[in-house]
Design a protein around this motif. Structure first.
Motif, PDB file in Angstrom:
ATOM      1  N   UNK A 155     -27.260  15.289  -5.501  1.00  0.00           N
ATOM      2  CA  UNK A 155     -26.232  15.749  -6.440  1.00  0.00           C
ATOM      3  C   UNK A 155     -26.405  15.108  -7.809  1.00  0.00           C
ATOM      4  N   UNK A 156     -26.703  13.802  -7.821  1.00  0.00           N
ATOM      5  CA  UNK A 156     -26.894  13.111  -9.097  1.00  0.00           C
ATOM      6  C   UNK A 156     -28.116  13.646  -9.834  1.00  0.00           C
ATOM      7  N   UNK A 157     -29.199  13.921  -9.101  1.00  0.00           N
ATOM      8  CA  UNK A 157     -30.407  14.419  -9.753  1.00  0.00           C
ATOM      9  C   UNK A 157     -30.204  15.807 -10.351  1.00  0.00           C
ATOM     10  N   UNK A 158     -29.408  16.648  -9.704  1.00  0.00           N
ATOM     11  CA  UNK A 158     -29.139  17.963 -10.288  1.00  0.00           C
ATOM     12  C   UNK A 158     -28.381  17.812 -11.608  1.00  0.00           C
ATOM     13  N   UNK A 159     -27.477  16.850 -11.688  1.00  0.00           N
ATOM     14  CA  UNK A 159     -26.765  16.599 -12.940  1.00  0.00           C
ATOM     15  C   UNK A 159     -27.723  16.042 -13.988  1.00  0.00           C
ATOM     16  N   UNK A 160     -28.642  15.171 -13.589  1.00  0.00           N
ATOM     17  CA  UNK A 160     -29.626  14.654 -14.546  1.00  0.00           C
ATOM     18  C   UNK A 160     -30.489  15.772 -15.119  1.00  0.00           C
ATOM     19  N   UNK A 161     -30.798  16.785 -14.319  1.00  0.00           N
ATOM     20  CA  UNK A 161     -31.537  17.945 -14.832  1.00  0.00           C
ATOM     21  C   UNK A 161     -30.825  18.553 -16.028  1.00  0.00           C
ATOM     22  N   UNK A 162     -29.495  18.538 -15.985  1.00  0.00           N
ATOM     23  CA  UNK A 162     -28.679  19.118 -17.056  1.00  0.00           C
ATOM     24  C   UNK A 162     -28.497  18.157 -18.223  1.00  0.00           C
ATOM     25  N   UNK A 163     -28.091  16.914 -17.951  1.00  0.00           N
ATOM     26  CA  UNK A 163     -27.632  16.021 -19.016  1.00  0.00           C
ATOM     27  C   UNK A 163     -28.726  15.101 -19.556  1.00  0.00           C
ATOM     28  N   UNK A 164     -29.831  14.949 -18.830  1.00  0.00           N
ATOM     29  CA  UNK A 164     -30.952  14.132 -19.286  1.00  0.00           C
ATOM     30  C   UNK A 164     -32.252  14.918 -19.109  1.00  0.00           C
ATOM     31  N   UNK A 165     -32.323  16.138 -19.673  1.00  0.00           N
ATOM     32  CA  UNK A 165     -33.487  16.997 -19.426  1.00  0.00           C
ATOM     33  C   UNK A 165     -34.771  16.451 -20.008  1.00  0.00           C
ATOM     34  N   UNK A 166     -34.669  15.539 -20.969  1.00  0.00           N
ATOM     35  CA  UNK A 166     -35.862  14.974 -21.586  1.00  0.00           C
ATOM     36  C   UNK A 166     -36.624  14.062 -20.646  1.00  0.00           C
ATOM     37  N   UNK A 167     -36.020  13.660 -19.524  1.00  0.00           N
ATOM     38  CA  UNK A 167     -36.630  12.661 -18.651  1.00  0.00           C
ATOM     39  C   UNK A 167     -37.013  13.192 -17.279  1.00  0.00           C
ATOM     40  N   UNK A 168     -36.172  14.014 -16.669  1.00  0.00           N
ATOM     41  CA  UNK A 168     -36.441  14.457 -15.303  1.00  0.00           C
ATOM     42  C   UNK A 168     -35.749  15.782 -15.057  1.00  0.00           C
ATOM     43  N   UNK A 169     -36.018  16.373 -13.901  1.00  0.00           N
ATOM     44  CA  UNK A 169     -35.354  17.624 -13.579  1.00  0.00           C
ATOM     45  C   UNK A 169     -36.104  18.440 -12.559  1.00  0.00           C
ATOM     46  N   UNK A 170     -35.589  19.631 -12.258  1.00  0.00           N
ATOM     47  CA  UNK A 170     -36.164  20.468 -11.214  1.00  0.00           C
ATOM     48  C   UNK A 170     -37.538  21.008 -11.602  1.00  0.00           C
ATOM     49  N   UNK A 171     -37.913  20.920 -12.868  1.00  0.00           N
ATOM     50  CA  UNK A 171     -39.250  21.322 -13.296  1.00  0.00           C
ATOM     51  C   UNK A 171     -40.270  20.214 -13.195  1.00  0.00           C
ATOM     52  N   UNK A 172     -39.898  19.087 -12.566  1.00  0.00           N
ATOM     53  CA  UNK A 172     -40.801  17.945 -12.441  1.00  0.00           C
ATOM     54  C   UNK A 172     -40.956  17.486 -11.012  1.00  0.00           C
ATOM     55  N   UNK A 173     -41.267  16.213 -10.836  1.00  0.00           N
ATOM     56  CA  UNK A 173     -41.516  15.662  -9.509  1.00  0.00           C
ATOM     57  C   UNK A 173     -40.846  14.317  -9.336  1.00  0.00           C
ATOM     58  N   UNK A 174     -41.089  13.677  -8.183  1.00  0.00           N
ATOM     59  CA  UNK A 174     -40.417  12.411  -7.892  1.00  0.00           C
ATOM     60  C   UNK A 174     -41.094  11.713  -6.718  1.00  0.00           C
ATOM     61  N   UNK A 175     -40.846  10.415  -6.640  1.00  0.00           N
ATOM     62  CA  UNK A 175     -41.132   9.604  -5.457  1.00  0.00           C
ATOM     63  C   UNK A 175     -39.815   9.024  -4.960  1.00  0.00           C
ATOM     64  N   UNK A 176     -39.652   8.981  -3.640  1.00  0.00           N
ATOM     65  CA  UNK A 176     -38.391   8.517  -3.066  1.00  0.00           C
ATOM     66  C   UNK A 176     -38.672   7.620  -1.874  1.00  0.00           C
ATOM     67  N   UNK A 177     -38.027   6.468  -1.846  1.00  0.00           N
ATOM     68  CA  UNK A 177     -38.020   5.576  -0.682  1.00  0.00           C
ATOM     69  C   UNK A 177     -36.646   5.644  -0.038  1.00  0.00           C
ATOM     70  N   UNK A 178     -36.616   5.750   1.290  1.00  0.00           N
ATOM     71  CA  UNK A 178     -35.342   5.827   2.001  1.00  0.00           C
ATOM     72  C   UNK A 178     -35.374   4.890   3.197  1.00  0.00           C
ATOM     73  N   UNK A 179     -34.260   4.181   3.398  1.00  0.00           N
ATOM     74  CA  UNK A 179     -34.110   3.280   4.536  1.00  0.00           C
ATOM     75  C   UNK A 179     -32.838   3.654   5.274  1.00  0.00           C
ATOM     76  N   UNK A 180     -32.959   3.944   6.574  1.00  0.00           N
ATOM     77  CA  UNK A 180     -31.801   4.405   7.356  1.00  0.00           C
ATOM     78  C   UNK A 180     -31.166   3.306   8.193  1.00  0.00           C
ATOM     79  N   UNK A 181     -31.458   2.055   7.873  1.00  0.00           N
ATOM     80  CA  UNK A 181     -30.952   0.932   8.649  1.00  0.00           C
ATOM     81  C   UNK A 181     -31.977   0.397   9.624  1.00  0.00           C
ATOM     82  N   UNK A 182     -32.978   1.233   9.941  1.00  0.00           N
ATOM     83  CA  UNK A 182     -34.030   0.809  10.866  1.00  0.00           C
ATOM     84  C   UNK A 182     -35.419   1.149  10.345  1.00  0.00           C
ATOM     85  N   UNK A 183     -35.588   2.341   9.800  1.00  0.00           N
ATOM     86  CA  UNK A 183     -36.894   2.834   9.395  1.00  0.00           C
ATOM     87  C   UNK A 183     -36.907   3.082   7.894  1.00  0.00           C
ATOM     88  N   UNK A 184     -37.998   2.702   7.255  1.00  0.00           N
ATOM     89  CA  UNK A 184     -38.206   2.982   5.835  1.00  0.00           C
ATOM     90  C   UNK A 184     -39.282   4.043   5.705  1.00  0.00           C
TER      91      UNK A 184
END
Length: 659
Positions: free
Chosen positions: A80-109
């Motif tokens: 949800x936050x990234x979709x808003x960044x697409x709108x309000x900070x288009x100079x930096x990131x958005x749905x026309x770009x890419x990303x790396x994401x790390x996630x930890x669920x309490x046991x597995x990263x």
């Protein structure tokens, strides 16, 4: 790894759907502060108990917070936050770009790779002119030539399927509402629109970002983007396929391809097939154990011992960030760096604390060695094998000890004359390779053993960062990007009579413009352009855990091109070694070394270091440049009593919010 706090979701305030929608509106339009929130420029960290969101824009932070308050997961809040960044900070990131994401669920990263891919019909000469000379950066980056297949939405959909709690469609509602109703132009958005750019050359972008006189909309102007609202609504209803597939005139994918291939001055190669066949990947994270020792003038925090082991986890290649940071930290650990105190009371008008000149010298030397290995070895692992059994060969203790021996550690010793790439102990040395490591079957070439040449230094830009910890102790760190400011500086609009749209990336400029080394055509650059390949990146999202218990300690990252490695490293070093809280560590002055070459300067944040520091580095032979180093660090730290502490970079517009 152990879960952080399984009971917190039950204790955290979860709202009914009706109240949640009201809280969301209040958060979005700032009518009433419904949570403890750090404001831009605060010099003290945000403190909370249950969950926290740190993003690059207050509206995005508020949106992520509202999703957590409505019972969503860290993943829900990030989307949800990234979709808003697409709108309000288009100079930096958005749905026309890419990303790396790390996630930890309490046991597995896990690490999620949403990096863009090169079109299927490009070749290694993409950025060479008719005389086989590399194009200038602006000539290469503006237009369609440098646009890769965007990976953000495929990655987020993949991650949401595994870690989301709220419906996909619900996560788009805040951004759609803001796009339709309008959001106030922020000071940073206005400033970057006012700087030289090519947006006015794109009719769609010009009509959206500028008034009838060609001036950027002023700060506070309510900017509406109905085209983006319509696009996001399609993705909310149809999933990522609504973005990546379609052949009708009003579909999103054909509009992207028309924009790229039909650019009047610099057309690109992206096709409908490239979009339809894009895959986000789940990769094992790159983790290493690191022993953090408090410097003599710092006090152990939270009852911790003076020395403690932590596990630092980040993205593997095609990101170079974790490897470079791990090498810098590992080399520094074999020098007097950990015994050097900070300047706690620097001369006025400089506000402390500050790294000392001696520490900066050691850091610069370690960074040059890390940058040398980065330039030679790191590229898309589906095309370029690691220099050894795995990428961990570059972090082997014996190898880092050998690298550290190249530094002259005598007091007031000059800088290294050369900072060559190394050969890990696990790689057989071959005299015919003149010190460079051979690889069988490098890239798509079979039956060959080509040699590697280091990639020449070239500009890297961009990005935005999100860090989140939710009420169940799940955490993520995500860095997303369109590369340079404004990406390729072209805006996609489907042509349905609606104003606005979204910007496309220029990520292919992260490939080496020069494909082969000067020693001959058989000497290739690992990060050269190849079809469907992912360009090397410096994005460095990090999650840090205690050892041996495996409890989450830290989530953080930053934008800033190749400087991301140093911004993130500075912040983490300040927390682990200097006893700083997360906001103090973010506020430290920035520094960077972007290349191993002999003429590469040490970059220092303008006006933040005393003249004596500059002179000390210059006496050692360093070239020193002062300039604006505008990091955008966001971080959340988990304290020993289970409470959360967050920080956001005062150099940009980020905030932290939570309960």
């Amino acid at each position: 790894m152990r879960p952080l706090r399984r009971d917190l979701l039950a204790r955290a305030p979860i709202l009914s759907p009706r109240v949640a929608r009201l809280a969301l509106l209040l958060a979005l339009f700032a009518l009433h502060p419904v949570a403890r929130s750090q404001q831009k420029g605060d010099d003290k960290p945000w403190n909370g108990k249950y969950y926290a969101v740190a993003t690059a824009n207050p509206l995005a932070t508020d949106t992520g917070y509202a999703m957590l308050r409505a019972g969503g997961s860290a993943m829900d809040a990030a989307i949800a936050a990234q979709m808003v960044l697409t709108l309000v900070e288009p100079q930096a990131s958005g749905i026309g770009g890419g990303a790396f994401l790390l996630h930890h669920d309490g046991q597995i990263t896990e690490s999620y790779d949403g990096r863009e891919t090169a079109p299927s019909d490009v070749d290694e000469d993409l950025f060479l002119d008719a005389q086989r000379k590399p194009l200038g950066f602006a000539e290469a980056s503006i237009g369609g030539r440098a646009v890769g297949a965007p990976g953000l939405l495929r990655m987020l959909e993949l991650a949401h399927g595994q870690h989301g709690r709220l419906p996909w469609k619900q996560l788009f509602e805040p951004a759609i509402a803001l796009a339709e109703q309008g959001f106030p132009v922020s000071p940073r958005l206005h400033t970057q629109l006012s700087e030289p750019n090519a947006l006015r050359q794109d009719p769609v972008a010009a009509a959206y970002f500028f008034d009838s006189a060609g001036q950027p909309w002023p700060v506070g102007h309510k900017l509406r983007n109905p085209e983006l609202a319509a696009v996001l609504r399609r993705i909310a209803n149809g999933g990522a396929n609504a973005f990546y597939r379609g052949e009708q005139a009003d579909d999103i994918a054909p509009a992207i391809v028309r924009k790229v291939r039909g650019h009047p001055r610099n057309p690109g190669h992206l096709s409908l097939t490239d979009l339809a066949e894009y895959e986000a990947l789940v990769r094992p994270p790159l983790c290493f154990v690191y022993q953090a020792r408090n410097s003599p003038d710092s006090k152990p925090r939270r009852g911790a011992s003076a020395t403690r082991d932590v596990q630092i986890c980040g993205m593997p290649p095609p990101s170079s960030g974790t490897l470079a940071l791990g090498q810098i930290f590992g080399i520094l650990a074999r020098t007097p760096a950990a015994t050097l105190p900070m300047q706690r009371k620097p001369p006025k008008p400089h506000a402390g604390p500050l790294p000392s000149a001696e520490w900066l010298h050691l850091y610069a030397e370690a960074a040059r060695l890390a940058m040398a290995d980065r330039a030679l070895y790191v590229a898309d692992p589906d095309y370029v094998p690691p220099p050894g059994p795995s990428w961990m060969a570059l972090l082997e203790p014996d190898y880092l000890a050998e690298r550290a021996k190249l530094m002259n550690l005598s007091p007031r010793a000059p800088r290294m004359k050369e900072a060559p790439a190394g050969i890990p102990m696990s790689v057989e040395r071959n005299s015919e390779d003149q010190g460079l490591a051979p690889y069988a079957g490098l890239g798509r070439e079979t039956g060959a053993r080509p040699r590697l040449a280091p990639m020449p230094a070239q500009p890297e830009y961009g990005t935005s960062h999100i860090s989140i910890v939710d009420g169940q102790g799940h955490a993520l760190a995500m860095t997303s990007s369109v590369e340079a400011v404004w990406g390729a500086q072209v805006m996609v609009n489907r042509g349905q009579g609606l104003v606005g749209g979204f910007l496309l990336n220029n990520q292919l400029t992260d490939f080496s413009f020069v494909p082969r080394g000067s020693a001959g055509t058989d000497v290739v650059i690992a990060n050269r352009v190849e079809p469907r390949k992912r360009p090397r990146s410096s994005m460095t999202p990090l999650l840090v855990f205690s050892r041996p218990r495996g409890e989450l300690l830290f989530s953080g990252g930053s934008p800033g091109g190749a400087s991301i490695i140093h911004y993130t490293g500075k912040m983490l070093y300040g927390v682990l070694h200097w006893g700083l809280d997360v906001q103090q560590a973010i506020n430290l002055p920035n520094f960077a070394v972007l290349s191993a070459s002999n003429d590469a300067p040490v970059l220092l944040e303008q006006g933040r270091f005393p003249p004596a520091t500059l002179k000390s580095l210059q006496r050692r032979g360093h070239t020193v440049h002062e300039q604006a180093l505008t990091s955008g660090l966001q971080a959340i730290e988990v304290l020993g009593n289970g409470r959360l502490q967050g920080g956001a970079d005062p150099r940009r517009e980020g905030t932290v919010r939570g309960e």
